[in-house]
Write a protein that holds these residues in place. Structure first.
Motif, PDB file in Angstrom:
ATOM      1  N   UNK A 182      -1.558   0.666  12.218  1.00 23.61           N
ATOM      2  CA  UNK A 182      -0.880   0.602  13.509  1.00 23.61           C
ATOM      3  C   UNK A 182       0.604   0.470  13.197  1.00 23.61           C
ATOM      4  N   UNK A 183       1.376   1.427  13.672  1.00 23.77           N
ATOM      5  CA  UNK A 183       2.793   1.451  13.357  1.00 23.77           C
ATOM      6  C   UNK A 183       3.543   2.208  14.433  1.00 23.77           C
ATOM      7  N   UNK A 184       4.840   2.103  14.414  1.00 19.03           N
ATOM      8  CA  UNK A 184       5.661   2.840  15.373  1.00 19.03           C
ATOM      9  C   UNK A 184       6.055   4.213  14.844  1.00 19.03           C
ATOM     10  N   UNK A 185       5.548   4.581  13.680  1.00 17.57           N
ATOM     11  CA  UNK A 185       5.856   5.888  13.103  1.00 17.57           C
ATOM     12  C   UNK A 185       5.244   6.996  13.951  1.00 17.57           C
ATOM     13  N   UNK A 186       5.931   8.108  13.981  1.00  9.82           N
ATOM     14  CA  UNK A 186       5.405   9.278  14.684  1.00  9.82           C
ATOM     15  C   UNK A 186       4.988  10.320  13.658  1.00  9.82           C
ATOM     16  N   UNK A 197       4.930 -10.620   6.070  1.00  6.10           N
ATOM     17  CA  UNK A 197       4.087 -10.039   7.101  1.00  6.10           C
ATOM     18  C   UNK A 197       4.670 -10.067   8.491  1.00  6.10           C
ATOM     19  N   UNK A 198       5.624  -9.206   8.777  1.00  7.93           N
ATOM     20  CA  UNK A 198       6.258  -9.160  10.094  1.00  7.93           C
ATOM     21  C   UNK A 198       5.329  -8.631  11.182  1.00  7.93           C
ATOM     22  N   UNK A 199       4.358  -7.810  10.824  1.00  5.07           N
ATOM     23  CA  UNK A 199       3.422  -7.283  11.804  1.00  5.07           C
ATOM     24  C   UNK A 199       3.840  -5.972  12.438  1.00  5.07           C
ATOM     25  N   UNK A 200       4.924  -5.377  11.972  1.00  4.87           N
ATOM     26  CA  UNK A 200       5.329  -4.094  12.534  1.00  4.87           C
ATOM     27  C   UNK A 200       4.488  -2.946  11.991  1.00  4.87           C
ATOM     28  N   UNK A 201       3.876  -3.126  10.842  1.00  7.43           N
ATOM     29  CA  UNK A 201       2.897  -2.189  10.294  1.00  7.43           C
ATOM     30  C   UNK A 201       1.655  -3.026   9.986  1.00  7.43           C
ATOM     31  N   UNK A 202       0.529  -2.604  10.543  1.00  3.17           N
ATOM     32  CA  UNK A 202      -0.702  -3.385  10.398  1.00  3.17           C
ATOM     33  C   UNK A 202      -1.825  -2.451   9.964  1.00  3.17           C
ATOM     34  N   UNK A 255       7.463   7.391   3.133  1.00  5.18           N
ATOM     35  CA  UNK A 255       7.350   6.607   1.906  1.00  5.18           C
ATOM     36  C   UNK A 255       8.222   5.359   1.993  1.00  5.18           C
ATOM     37  N   UNK A 256       9.427   5.497   2.553  1.00  6.88           N
ATOM     38  CA  UNK A 256      10.303   4.334   2.708  1.00  6.88           C
ATOM     39  C   UNK A 256       9.634   3.263   3.568  1.00  6.88           C
ATOM     40  N   UNK A 257       9.002   3.678   4.660  1.00  3.83           N
ATOM     41  CA  UNK A 257       8.327   2.728   5.546  1.00  3.83           C
ATOM     42  C   UNK A 257       7.219   1.983   4.808  1.00  3.83           C
TER      43      UNK A 257
END
Length: 183
Positions: A115-119, A143-148, A128-130
């Protein structure tokens, strides 16, 4: 008064470190590059995600083996803080980069793995950077939770990275009394 660096001892440490790291680093690089093959297949079959998890387990085994057996020998022979910091820096870099490739491959194979905000229209470098960012955040246990991770494969690989981060930390703390700081 200037300090004179013992060049033979300096070079022998790095030669020994390179020899110990060569097998594990080669294995990790080969596994990471194999993901290029997997992602180029454009197949979302679950078996490919399982193969990535199995390869992550193999990689984790070799990194633990390297840390516990081989590198403890190096620390036993060299008690300098600079050598220990170099050793852990290389180890952390190896772990974070290799798991970045794992996450990246899982995401490219199935965007529903995380789950991420990536498109879907992100460049390979951006993706890769993300996942490099995600791997570093996971390794540090922030663990910020922006990528789960959503998929079982993603969760297992995150658990492996967290295991390795704790293992490296415990290994470092357990050997702290063997480190000498030159004054």
């Amino acid at each position: 008064m200037q300090k004179i660096i013992d060049i033979p001892a300096f070079n022998s440490f790095y030669k020994q470190l390179f020899k110990k790291l060569l097998l594990t680093t080669t294995l990790v690089v080969v596994i990471s590059l194999s993901y290029v093959f997997f992602t180029s297949l454009n197949v979302t079959h679950p078996i490919i995600s399982n193969i990535i998890v199995v390869l992550a387990f193999i990689k984790t085994f070799f990194i633990v083996r390297l840390t516990f057996i081989q590198l403890s020998k190096i620390i036993g022979e060299s008690h300098k803080l600079s050598h220990v910091l170099t050793l852990f820096g290389v180890l952390i870099l190896l772990i974070v980069l290799s798991f970045s490739f794992d996450y990246y491959a899982l995401y490219v194979l199935n965007v529903d793995s995380f789950k991420t905000s990536l498109t879907g229209n992100n460049s390979y470098i951006r993706l890769f950077f993300e996942f490099l960012y995600f791997s570093l955040i996971t390794f540090s246990s922030v663990g910020f939770g922006d990528i789960v991770p959503i998929s079982v494969s993603g969760k297992v690989i995150v658990m492996l990275e967290v295991f390795l981060s704790f293992f490296v930390l415990v290994f470092g703390i357990a050997n702290i009394n063997r480190i000498h700081v030159n004054k």
